[in-house]
Design a protein around this motif. Structure first.
Motif, PDB file in Angstrom:
ATOM      1  N   GLN A 289       0.947  -1.213   0.106  1.00 13.74           N
ATOM      2  CA  GLN A 289      -0.106   0.067  -0.075  1.00 13.74           C
ATOM      3  C   GLN A 289       0.777   1.324  -0.082  1.00 13.74           C
ATOM      4  OE1 GLN A 289      -2.478  -0.916   3.447  1.00 13.74           O
ATOM      5  NE2 GLN A 289      -4.314  -1.196   2.239  1.00 13.74           N
ATOM      6  N   VAL A 290       2.043   1.248   0.791  1.00 14.22           N
ATOM      7  CA  VAL A 290       2.893   2.443   0.725  1.00 14.22           C
ATOM      8  C   VAL A 290       3.373   2.583  -0.833  1.00 14.22           C
ATOM      9  CG1 VAL A 290       5.194   3.213   1.611  1.00 14.22           C
ATOM     10  CG2 VAL A 290       3.566   2.156   2.986  1.00 14.22           C
ATOM     11  N   ASN A 291       3.862   1.496  -1.283  1.00 12.39           N
ATOM     12  CA  ASN A 291       4.392   1.590  -2.771  1.00 12.39           C
ATOM     13  C   ASN A 291       3.198   2.474  -3.586  1.00 12.39           C
ATOM     14  OD1 ASN A 291       6.897   0.658  -2.208  1.00 12.39           O
ATOM     15  ND2 ASN A 291       6.176  -1.226  -2.344  1.00 12.39           N
ATOM     16  N   LEU A 292       1.910   1.559  -3.581  1.00 14.70           N
ATOM     17  CA  LEU A 292       0.867   2.121  -4.377  1.00 14.70           C
ATOM     18  C   LEU A 292       0.589   3.614  -4.035  1.00 14.70           C
ATOM     19  CD1 LEU A 292      -1.039   1.632  -6.613  1.00 14.70           C
ATOM     20  CD2 LEU A 292      -2.767   0.605  -4.700  1.00 14.70           C
ATOM     21  N   GLY A 293       0.646   3.798  -2.947  1.00 18.02           N
ATOM     22  CA  GLY A 293       0.361   5.194  -2.458  1.00 18.02           C
ATOM     23  C   GLY A 293       1.584   6.301  -3.201  1.00 18.02           C
ATOM     24  N   HIS A 294       2.671   5.700  -3.176  1.00 16.27           N
ATOM     25  CA  HIS A 294       3.719   6.623  -3.612  1.00 16.27           C
ATOM     26  C   HIS A 294       3.510   6.876  -5.161  1.00 16.27           C
ATOM     27  CE1 HIS A 294       8.434   7.109  -3.863  1.00 16.27           C
ATOM     28  NE2 HIS A 294       7.694   8.215  -4.283  1.00 16.27           N
ATOM     29  N   ALA A 295       3.049   5.793  -5.911  1.00  9.87           N
ATOM     30  CA  ALA A 295       2.803   5.840  -7.328  1.00  9.87           C
ATOM     31  C   ALA A 295       1.870   6.686  -7.680  1.00  9.87           C
ATOM     32  CB  ALA A 295       2.500   4.412  -7.962  1.00  9.87           C
ATOM     33  N   ARG A 299       1.955  10.131  -9.711  1.00  8.52           N
ATOM     34  CA  ARG A 299       1.371  10.599 -10.923  1.00  8.52           C
ATOM     35  C   ARG A 299       0.384  11.656 -10.830  1.00  8.52           C
ATOM     36  NH1 ARG A 299      -2.558   5.990 -13.542  1.00  8.52           N
ATOM     37  NH2 ARG A 299      -3.886   6.519 -11.850  1.00  8.52           N
ATOM     38  N   HIS A 300       0.035  12.220  -9.511  1.00  7.01           N
ATOM     39  CA  HIS A 300      -0.719  13.401  -9.591  1.00  7.01           C
ATOM     40  C   HIS A 300       0.022  14.635  -9.953  1.00  7.01           C
ATOM     41  CE1 HIS A 300       0.895  15.493  -5.904  1.00  7.01           C
ATOM     42  NE2 HIS A 300      -0.037  16.386  -6.289  1.00  7.01           N
ATOM     43  N   LYS A 304      -0.727  13.418 -16.768  1.00 10.07           N
ATOM     44  CA  LYS A 304      -1.701  12.195 -16.873  1.00 10.07           C
ATOM     45  C   LYS A 304      -2.201  12.160 -15.441  1.00 10.07           C
ATOM     46  CE  LYS A 304       0.453   9.494 -20.357  1.00 10.07           C
ATOM     47  NZ  LYS A 304       0.962   8.137 -20.727  1.00 10.07           N
ATOM     48  N   GLY A 305      -1.822  12.940 -14.531  1.00 11.97           N
ATOM     49  CA  GLY A 305      -2.511  12.677 -13.254  1.00 11.97           C
ATOM     50  C   GLY A 305      -3.909  13.343 -12.949  1.00 11.97           C
ATOM     51  N   ARG A 306      -4.689  12.853 -12.095  1.00 10.17           N
ATOM     52  CA  ARG A 306      -6.076  13.300 -11.789  1.00 10.17           C
ATOM     53  C   ARG A 306      -6.152  13.625 -10.390  1.00 10.17           C
ATOM     54  NH1 ARG A 306      -5.945   8.852 -15.185  1.00 10.17           N
ATOM     55  NH2 ARG A 306      -5.977   7.267 -13.332  1.00 10.17           N
ATOM     56  N   PRO A 307      -7.141  14.636 -10.110  1.00 14.01           N
ATOM     57  CA  PRO A 307      -7.112  14.845  -8.664  1.00 14.01           C
ATOM     58  C   PRO A 307      -7.387  13.796  -7.566  1.00 14.01           C
ATOM     59  CG  PRO A 307      -8.426  16.325  -9.976  1.00 14.01           C
ATOM     60  CD  PRO A 307      -7.889  15.293 -10.990  1.00 14.01           C
ATOM     61  N   LYS A 308      -8.106  12.870  -8.059  1.00 14.96           N
ATOM     62  CA  LYS A 308      -8.235  11.550  -7.335  1.00 14.96           C
ATOM     63  C   LYS A 308      -7.136  10.672  -6.871  1.00 14.96           C
ATOM     64  CE  LYS A 308      -9.494   8.005 -10.830  1.00 14.96           C
ATOM     65  NZ  LYS A 308     -10.377   7.081 -11.254  1.00 14.96           N
ATOM     66  N   VAL A 553      -8.907  27.719 -16.411  1.00 15.12           N
ATOM     67  CA  VAL A 553      -9.048  26.661 -17.292  1.00 15.12           C
ATOM     68  C   VAL A 553      -7.931  25.686 -16.752  1.00 15.12           C
ATOM     69  CG1 VAL A 553      -8.576  25.545 -19.548  1.00 15.12           C
ATOM     70  CG2 VAL A 553      -9.771  27.626 -19.468  1.00 15.12           C
ATOM     71  N   SER A 554      -6.803  26.013 -16.525  1.00 16.30           N
ATOM     72  CA  SER A 554      -5.892  24.940 -15.820  1.00 16.30           C
ATOM     73  C   SER A 554      -6.053  24.539 -14.352  1.00 16.30           C
ATOM     74  CB  SER A 554      -4.418  25.650 -15.875  1.00 16.30           C
ATOM     75  OG  SER A 554      -4.263  26.648 -15.277  1.00 16.30           O
ATOM     76  N   ALA A 555      -6.476  25.710 -13.589  1.00 20.43           N
ATOM     77  CA  ALA A 555      -7.039  25.271 -12.282  1.00 20.43           C
ATOM     78  C   ALA A 555      -8.182  24.239 -12.107  1.00 20.43           C
ATOM     79  CB  ALA A 555      -7.328  26.598 -11.425  1.00 20.43           C
ATOM     80  N   SER A 556      -9.123  24.521 -13.188  1.00 21.01           N
ATOM     81  CA  SER A 556     -10.146  23.649 -13.196  1.00 21.01           C
ATOM     82  C   SER A 556      -9.920  22.153 -13.409  1.00 21.01           C
ATOM     83  CB  SER A 556     -11.418  24.163 -14.120  1.00 21.01           C
ATOM     84  OG  SER A 556     -11.632  25.432 -13.970  1.00 21.01           O
ATOM     85  N   ALA A 557      -8.913  22.006 -14.166  1.00 21.25           N
ATOM     86  CA  ALA A 557      -8.318  20.632 -14.332  1.00 21.25           C
ATOM     87  C   ALA A 557      -7.566  19.945 -13.088  1.00 21.25           C
ATOM     88  CB  ALA A 557      -7.363  20.448 -15.546  1.00 21.25           C
ATOM     89  N   SER A 558      -7.131  20.661 -12.163  1.00 22.44           N
ATOM     90  CA  SER A 558      -6.631  20.160 -11.052  1.00 22.44           C
ATOM     91  C   SER A 558      -7.365  20.117  -9.930  1.00 22.44           C
ATOM     92  CB  SER A 558      -5.238  21.072 -10.688  1.00 22.44           C
ATOM     93  OG  SER A 558      -5.804  22.315 -10.055  1.00 22.44           O
ATOM     94  N   GLY A 559      -8.630  20.567 -10.076  1.00 24.75           N
ATOM     95  CA  GLY A 559      -9.804  20.614  -8.853  1.00 24.75           C
ATOM     96  C   GLY A 559      -9.274  21.537  -7.803  1.00 24.75           C
ATOM     97  N   GLY A 560     -10.102  21.167  -6.571  1.00 23.96           N
ATOM     98  CA  GLY A 560      -9.770  21.961  -5.159  1.00 23.96           C
ATOM     99  C   GLY A 560     -10.129  23.385  -5.405  1.00 23.96           C
TER     100      GLY A 560
END
Length: 732
Positions: A289-295, A299-300, A304-308, A553-560
């Motif tokens: 889970q640590v390795n997956l969390g790191h990945a 990626r965020h 290609k990263g997404r807010p999630k 526009v760019s902020a909308s893509a990152s969310g928050g």
């Protein structure tokens, strides 16, 4: 060479050996004629010719003692060992140099070592923590591999190579001697290259090579090792059964190798499979889970990263960090997750503005820095840089100069030659520039803003060397930010022109989907807006509006909450353009943006949108005369003043705008309560600002420059309204 010739060469060699042993002539072993005699005999000697073998062994042993040529010494030593080994096997009572006894004993043992014995030896060495056991096993396997090589095509040699390389890698993990790891990779690569029949049935060999390469990539950062490790581990998984005990760890290693190589989509996919296959509720599952969390965290921050991705990273890392794991795994897992989780929480705070994330990140970092050096594994510098970034962000809602002082002190220490390793010079410069600019904004320190500009130029020069567009874009943005803030103090047109150039280039270099895109667009808009307001540069307000739209526009893509802040800044720029040009569409859009941002922002940050709403509605009333706008402006400005902390650095500005809005309504409705409230608000606002020098020539006056006499006159001498607000008024 005939028998007579061999006897003559042997007699010559024996005389040289005897003279050396008695001390009569120790240099004869270095003469060309002695070496020629030895070489001639080596070409024809038989294993059962004990007299010649012994003479040659002693000659080479004595020569390696006296020669000054390292290569000659190594060659003679190896020949001597091989010859003494032959002589000792033929006649165990053959005299042997004491220094070689242990080596030859190991060789004798290696010669009789079977593959079954070798596997048992490896298992015992891995299980026994005593260093002597591991060293003896490494030496024995090295001898067995060497002796197996004496027989061309010996099928056991690749096996001995693999087991030897495996134990070398184990010894590296225990002692961290880089020479062991480098040799392990060489030996394991030779083993897989010689695997009988190719990789089929030898997945474990490729897994071992992949792991060794992965360890060296983590040690040295060599990109080529990542790619080679990925290739070896993919081959290993293709030839390992999922039920094999080594399948899970090999799959994990492949995921980590993909992560380090930058193939983040593949890493997330691979590590997701590993987490699903790991035993539930175990430390093994937690490690995956640590390795997956790191990945997900890595990626965020990519196009290609997404807010999630960021939310998933925080969720996975929090689960591990807060989980009840058995010791000693619990301490190791918390140490592994703390820096990643703190960084992820910090990034989520910058996205969403949740102060709880910032507080949690700071607590983790300070707890880590309180640990001894051995516990943070050389990452102290990374923790310190992260803490400095947290302090810079915290002061932006606390207004604490002490936070900035601490942040600057930390990053200054990281710039010293003796600072802790593991931090990028660019990251240190970025944080220091931001902290200096922010401290200048709070204290009006000219030295801080001058130094921020100088460091910005240094960062831009460094980015020319790295050649990374994303890094250079960020460096140009920071220099532009420092220049535009200095121009607001000095009135320098040159600084503003340079700031616009730097920010324009920064936007042009932005990679698609870069996480820094909103803030870099914002710096360009800030510089253009300032140049338009201070120097009436044609077209700058239109360009600033375009830059702010790009930011939204760019902020909308990152969310928050970044979208809401971008909407506020676009509204501010539209309001400025309305004040210059009077276009109804601009002020209407500014009002709409302020209301949309108010609904989107967190309560702790909502004052910015409410303050804009108050200003924009007041301006729309002044120009177009709808009393409902003025009442809404007072309500919005009052809500802004009530929602902002009284120790916030922008509290005085919000009170100033509230006072002006209350004064404007007094001038429309002539209610005593409005003028009293206006004077109280402006008086309180004035107390929030230190005395300052007059604004540079050409700079607009600030709200608190409104003459107090005018306010007093309005309160003391009511008079009828002087204009019809139903008629639109346009600026000259």
């Amino acid at each position: 060479m005939d028998r007579t010739g061999r006897q003559g060469q042997l007699a010559t060699l024996r005389r040289v050996v005897d003279d050396y042993a008695t001390g009569a002539d120790r240099l004869a072993v270095l003469t060309p004629w002695a070496r020629a005699a030895a070489d001639a005999l080596l070409d024809v000697v038989e294993r059962d010719d004990l007299e010649t073998v012994t003479a040659l062994a002693w000659f080479h042993w004595y020569r390696q003692r006296e020669t000054s040529d390292p290569d000659d010494g190594r060659e003679c030593a190896e020949i001597a060992v091989q010859l003494f080994l032959v002589a000792g096997q033929a006649a165990p009572d053959t005299p042997i140099p004491p220094e070689l006894r242990a080596v030859l004993d190991a060789r004798y043992a290696a010669r009789s070592l079977t593959l079954d014995d070798a596997h048992r030896l490896v298992a015992e060495a891995e299980a026994d923590p005593a260093p002597g056991t591991l060293d003896a096993a490494v030496d024995l396997l090295a001898g067995a591999e060497l002796l197996a090589g004496e027989t061309p095509g010996d099928p056991e040699r690749p096996w001995f190579r693999f087991l030897w390389g495996h134990l070398l890698r184990v010894r590296f993990e225990r002692r961290r001697d880089g020479a062991d790891l480098d040799l392990a990779i060489t030996v394991l690569q030779a083993a897989v290259d010689a695997a009988p029949g190719g990789p089929e049935g030898f997945g474990h060999w490729y897994a071992g090579l992949g792991l060794a390469l992965l360890l060296r990539r983590q040690r040295d950062g060599t990109e080529a090792d990542s790619d080679t490790a990925v290739s070896a581990l993919r081959t290993a998984l293709a030839h390992l059964d999922p039920d094999d005990g080594d399948w899970l760890v090999t799959a994990q290693n492949l995921g980590v190798a993909l992560l380090l190589s930058g193939a983040l989509d593949d890493a997330v996919h691979q590590l997701t499979e590993v987490v699903a296959a790991a035993p539930r509720g175990t430390a093994i599952e937690a490690e995956q889970q640590v390795n997956l969390g790191h990945a997900h965290y890595r990626r965020h921050g990519t196009p290609k990263g997404r807010p999630k991705d960021l939310d998933t990273a925080v969720s996975l890392l929090s689960t591990v960090h807060e989980g009840a794991w058995p010791e000693p795994a619990a301490g190791r897992l918390r140490a592994a997750t703390a820096p990643l989780l703190a960084a992820a929480l910090f990034d989520r705070f910058r996205r969403d503005g949740e102060q709880a994330d910032l507080v949690a990140a700071e607590g983790m970092v300070r707890a880590a820095l309180a640990l001894p050096e051995s516990a943070v594994r050389g990452d102290r510098g990374k923790y310190q840089l992260l803490l400095a970034g947290i302090l810079v962000q915290r002061q932006r809602f606390s207004g604490s100069v002490a936070d900035l002082d601490e942040a600057i002190s930390i990053v200054e220490s990281l710039r010293r030659p003796a600072a802790s390793g593991g931090v990028r010079p660019g990251g240190v410069l970025h944080t220091l520039i931001e902290a200096l600019v922010d401290r200048h904004l709070l204290t009006s320190s000219r030295s801080d803003i001058d130094r921020a500009v100088a460091l910005g130029r240094e960062a831009v020069r460094l980015s020319e060397v790295t050649g990374r567009p994303g890094a250079r874009s960020l460096d140009l943005h920071l220099l532009g930010m420092a220049l535009v803030n200095r121009s607001e103090v000095t009135g320098s047109r040159e600084d503003l022109d340079e700031a616009v150039r730097m920010a324009t280039e920064a936007v042009a270099l932005l990679p698609d989907g870069d996480v820094n895109s909103p803030v870099i667009h914002g710096t360009l808009a800030h510089a253009l807006r300032a140049r338009a307001l201070y120097f009436s540069h044609p077209g700058d307000l239109d360009s600033a509006v375009a830059a702010e739209r790009g930011r939204v526009v760019s902020a909308s893509a990152s969310g928050g909450t970044a979208t809401a802040q971008a909407q506020v800044d676009l509204g501010v720029t539209l309001n400025h353009r309305f004040e210059r040009l009077g276009a109804r569409a601009d002020i209407d859009e500014a009002v709409d943006l302020a209301r949309a941002a108010t609904a989107r922002m967190l309560p702790s940050e909502r004052h910015a949108a409410l303050n804009l709403a108050g200003i924009a509605l007041r301006n729309r009333y002044i120009f177009f005369g709808d009393p409902a706008d003025l009442d809404s402006a007072v309500d919005a400005s009052t809500a802004a003043a009530e929602s902002i902390p009284t120790d916030h650095s922008q509290y005085g500005t919000v009170l100033s705008n509230l006072g002006l809005t209350q004064w404007t309504r007094y001038r429309q409705a002539r209610r005593r309560a409005d003028i009293d409230a206006a004077i109280d608000s402006l008086r309180a606002a004035a107390g929030m600002f230190p005395p300052r020098a007059p604004a540079p020539r050409g700079h607009p006056r600030q709200p608190l420059d409104v003459p107090v006499r005018a306010l007093r006159r309005d309160r003391q001498t009511p008079r009828p309204e002087r204009r019809d607000h139903r008629r639109a008024r346009r600026p000259r």
